[in-house]
Design a protein around this motif. Structure first.
Motif, PDB file in Angstrom:
ATOM      1  N   ASN A   1      22.161 -50.359  14.171  1.00 32.81           N
ATOM      2  CA  ASN A   1      21.173 -50.942  13.251  1.00 32.81           C
ATOM      3  C   ASN A   1      19.733 -50.692  13.704  1.00 32.81           C
ATOM      4  OD1 ASN A   1      21.220 -52.592  15.473  1.00 32.81           O
ATOM      5  ND2 ASN A   1      21.141 -54.512  14.337  1.00 32.81           N
ATOM      6  N   LYS A   2      19.581 -49.919  14.809  1.00 27.73           N
ATOM      7  CA  LYS A   2      18.239 -49.580  15.273  1.00 27.73           C
ATOM      8  C   LYS A   2      18.083 -48.068  15.398  1.00 27.73           C
ATOM      9  CE  LYS A   2      17.548 -53.857  17.888  1.00 27.73           C
ATOM     10  NZ  LYS A   2      17.282 -54.453  19.212  1.00 27.73           N
ATOM     11  N   GLY A   3      18.933 -47.332  14.717  1.00 29.98           N
ATOM     12  CA  GLY A   3      18.917 -45.881  14.828  1.00 29.98           C
ATOM     13  C   GLY A   3      17.707 -45.273  14.150  1.00 29.98           C
ATOM     14  N   LEU A   4      17.603 -43.940  14.333  1.00 27.14           N
ATOM     15  CA  LEU A   4      16.460 -43.233  13.792  1.00 27.14           C
ATOM     16  C   LEU A   4      16.652 -42.845  12.330  1.00 27.14           C
ATOM     17  CD1 LEU A   4      15.839 -40.836  16.785  1.00 27.14           C
ATOM     18  CD2 LEU A   4      14.353 -42.684  16.077  1.00 27.14           C
ATOM     19  N   PHE A   5      17.902 -42.671  11.907  1.00 24.10           N
ATOM     20  CA  PHE A   5      18.164 -42.025  10.623  1.00 24.10           C
ATOM     21  C   PHE A   5      18.953 -42.963   9.707  1.00 24.10           C
ATOM     22  CE2 PHE A   5      19.207 -38.825  14.090  1.00 24.10           C
ATOM     23  CZ  PHE A   5      17.884 -38.586  14.392  1.00 24.10           C
ATOM     24  N   ILE A   6      18.441 -44.146   9.452  1.00 24.53           N
ATOM     25  CA  ILE A   6      19.227 -45.192   8.808  1.00 24.53           C
ATOM     26  C   ILE A   6      19.321 -45.016   7.297  1.00 24.53           C
ATOM     27  CG2 ILE A   6      19.379 -47.659   8.401  1.00 24.53           C
ATOM     28  CD1 ILE A   6      20.072 -46.674  11.226  1.00 24.53           C
ATOM     29  N   GLY A   7      18.198 -44.771   6.619  1.00 28.32           N
ATOM     30  CA  GLY A   7      18.157 -44.802   5.166  1.00 28.32           C
ATOM     31  C   GLY A   7      19.127 -43.834   4.510  1.00 28.32           C
ATOM     32  N   LYS A   8      19.851 -44.310   3.497  1.00 28.89           N
ATOM     33  CA  LYS A   8      20.792 -43.462   2.775  1.00 28.89           C
ATOM     34  C   LYS A   8      20.442 -43.441   1.301  1.00 28.89           C
ATOM     35  CE  LYS A   8      24.958 -43.412   5.619  1.00 28.89           C
ATOM     36  NZ  LYS A   8      26.430 -43.580   5.622  1.00 28.89           N
ATOM     37  N   ASP A   9      20.704 -42.291   0.695  1.00 27.67           N
ATOM     38  CA  ASP A   9      20.528 -42.147  -0.741  1.00 27.67           C
ATOM     39  C   ASP A   9      21.678 -42.879  -1.443  1.00 27.67           C
ATOM     40  OD1 ASP A   9      19.425 -40.852  -3.179  1.00 27.67           O
ATOM     41  OD2 ASP A   9      21.381 -39.860  -3.161  1.00 27.67           O
ATOM     42  N   ASN A  10      21.329 -43.785  -2.350  1.00 23.32           N
ATOM     43  CA  ASN A  10      22.350 -44.634  -2.977  1.00 23.32           C
ATOM     44  C   ASN A  10      23.384 -43.837  -3.772  1.00 23.32           C
ATOM     45  OD1 ASN A  10      21.228 -47.000  -1.989  1.00 23.32           O
ATOM     46  ND2 ASN A  10      19.838 -47.220  -3.731  1.00 23.32           N
ATOM     47  N   LEU A  11      22.981 -42.737  -4.381  1.00 25.24           N
ATOM     48  CA  LEU A  11      23.894 -41.964  -5.219  1.00 25.24           C
ATOM     49  C   LEU A  11      24.829 -41.075  -4.398  1.00 25.24           C
ATOM     50  CD1 LEU A  11      24.876 -40.974  -8.004  1.00 25.24           C
ATOM     51  CD2 LEU A  11      23.047 -39.247  -7.899  1.00 25.24           C
TER      52      LEU A  11
END
Length: 536
Positions: free
Chosen positions: A382-392
């Protein structure tokens, strides 16, 4: 041009003459055929044999008649012909040069590439030519003793050259003792040339009367802490070397095992630095991210507070079997260390479970004096660099790019810019629901064909039907082949569903971790391919 208009520069490794570099006294002028023949006559008259590098005009490397004439001569010394490649050279000429390089090898003449800062966007030169030597120019050496990123970039180029089997590496423009030590730290088997050593206007005087110039510093009288620690490591921690350091470490207890002594030495060294360097050291030491340096046996040599707190005690010097008895999952960490050590890769990124917690772990090989170490940096999920994901699509979202850039993990690695062909017709003709499902299927195909499961390769949905992939490799040719194979798979997959879908792509190298520039270059390359697709 006669030999009197030439300069002869010694190439040195550990105070030993490893070769002589011959160039024109007139800057910008390279040696022509007449001077080349004169040099050969002088070489054949010289009794002592030494490797000779001759800087020639590029036109000679393209002259098939000249290459043929080389087979008619006698060579008493190993000869390297060095040349420069301009930025605007076309592929056909490059292929002709490589053909002539191979012809030279057949008659015992070797090739050397003069690689400079002006070639920074031409890393593929190192892999596309069958080189025997690479000479890194002085403009790549400048400031490596002042700017760490320049040092790392030069080391990256050196590692690339070694990975492609180039056996002889020389650093040009080594004008101070510090630069000499740093280039040896990059590659202990390399040779150096520069004003730290005396030049000559005679090949005879270089070979017979070579002596270091007065600029060279006697390392035995150098009390710099870094140099002393370097020698302590180089000596395999011999006690007689340690005894020379003890008087300089009045504030440290030097009793204990090897790892404890080394830690004290490193602490002293880092403390004896500028305010900024000391600040950086403390940032690493006090970072909330877990960091450790292990040797090839898995023993921890250095750790920060987060690593110590995670395990509830310091692991410095603790045998691996004892750590595993405390934390059984630690054996998985050691297995992954060994996997990287035994591979050709310098980095790895993967998910890792320790004590039932999920982490992203970045490993990097650290090479020093024929020994390999593993540096390990761990991020909680939960503290990583590449967290955000595209919802689709489930790919990483565009806002992750800044985090990827900050990690420096994909510095000098391949970046691909992908744009779908035929998607607009599908989306407009069948509706957005079908269009969305096509995007999802395409993303799943891409993620199944790259190493997204181990986090080594990262695919980002850049926007609409555009995607960016960060690859954990610097091999452009390999990625080009891979993407062509994936593209064919995509075509076949969607053909069966009645859709005409493929993608255009462009590649670049994320030089100096300038992601924006790498994206721009890859985007431009992609549009060239896109136009060709539309013309079809």
């Amino acid at each position: 041009m006669t030999t009197s208009k030439l300069t002869f520069t010694p190439q040195i490794n550990d105070k030993k003459l490893t070769g002589v570099y011959i160039s024109s006294l007139n800057e910008g002028n390279n040696i022509d055929v007449t001077s080349f023949n004169s040099i050969l006559d002088e070489l054949n008259a010289q009794e002592e044999k030494v490797s000779i590098t001759i800087k020639v005009d590029l036109s000679m490397m393209l002259d098939s008649d000249f290459i043929s004439s080389l087979s008619k001569k006698n060579y008493s010394n190993p000869i390297y012909l060095e040349f420069e490649i301009p930025n605007n050279i076309n592929k056909i000429l490059l292929e002709q040069i490589d053909v002539n390089i191979k012809r030279m090898k057949d008659i015992g003449i070797f090739s050397s590439l003069h690689y400079s800062e002006y070639n920074r966007l031409q890393i593929e030169l190192i892999s596309s030519l069958s080189l025997d030597q690479i000479n890194f120019a002085s403009n790549l050496i400048d400031e490596i003793d002042q700017k760490y990123f320049k040092y790392k970039y030069l080391k990256y180029l050196n590692d690339i050259a070694i990975s492609f089997g180039i056996k002889k590496i020389t650093f040009n423009g080594v004008n101070t003792q510090k630069l000499r030590e740093l280039t040896l730290l990059i590659n202990e088997n390399s040779s150096v040339q520069g004003s730290i050593y005396k030049n000559s206007n005679s090949l005879h005087s270089i070979i017979d009367n070579y002596t270091p110039s007065s600029k060279e510093i006697d390392s035995n009288n150098n009390n710099d802490s870094e140099w002393l620690i370097y020698n302590y490591i180089k000596s395999n921690h011999q006690s007689k070397v340690l005894n020379n350091i003890i008087p300089l470490l009045p504030a440290y207890n030097i009793n204990g095992n090897e790892q404890k002594i080394l830690k004290n030495l490193m602490t002293y060294h880092h403390a004896d630095k500028t305010e900024i360097q000391f600040f950086i050291f403390n940032v690493l030491k006090n970072s909330e991210r877990i960091f450790a340096l292990r040797n090839s046996d898995g023993v921890v040599l250095f750790e920060n507070k987060s690593h110590e707190n995670f395990f509830g005690r310091s692991l410095i010097g603790v045998p691996v079997k004892d750590v595993i008895s405390i934390v059984p999952d630690y054996s998985l960490c050691i297995d992954d260390d060994k996997h990287l050590l035994n591979s050709a890769e310098m980095f790895s990124v993967k998910k890792e479970i320790v004590n039932n917690q999920l982490y992203f772990t970045i490993r990097q090989k650290v090479l020093l004096e024929n020994k390999v170490y593993i540096s390990v940096t761990v991020y909680e999920e939960n503290k990583g660099l590449f967290i955000g994901k595209d919802n689709l699509t489930g790919c990483r979202s565009r806002d992750c790019i800044k985090g990827i850039e900050k990690s420096f993990f994909y510095e000098n690695k391949v970046l691909a810019f992908i744009d779908l062909n035929g998607f607009k017709k599908i989306n407009d003709g069948y509706g957005h629901d079908i269009g969305d499902s096509v995007l999802v299927e395409f993303s799943e195909i891409m993620q199944s064909h790259i190493r997204s499961d181990t986090q080594e390769d990262i695919i980002v949905r850049y926007g609409g039907d555009e995607f960016i992939i960060f690859f954990n490799t610097n091999d452009l040719e390999q990625i080009n082949i891979k993407l062509k194979q994936i593209n064919q798979y995509v075509k076949n997959h969607f053909d069966k569903k009645g859709f005409r879908l493929s993608f255009s792509y462009g590649l670049s190298i994320n030089l100096k971790n300038n992601v924006d520039n790498a994206i721009k270059i890859a985007d431009q390359s992609m549009y060239i391919e896109k136009r060709l697709f539309k013309e079809d």
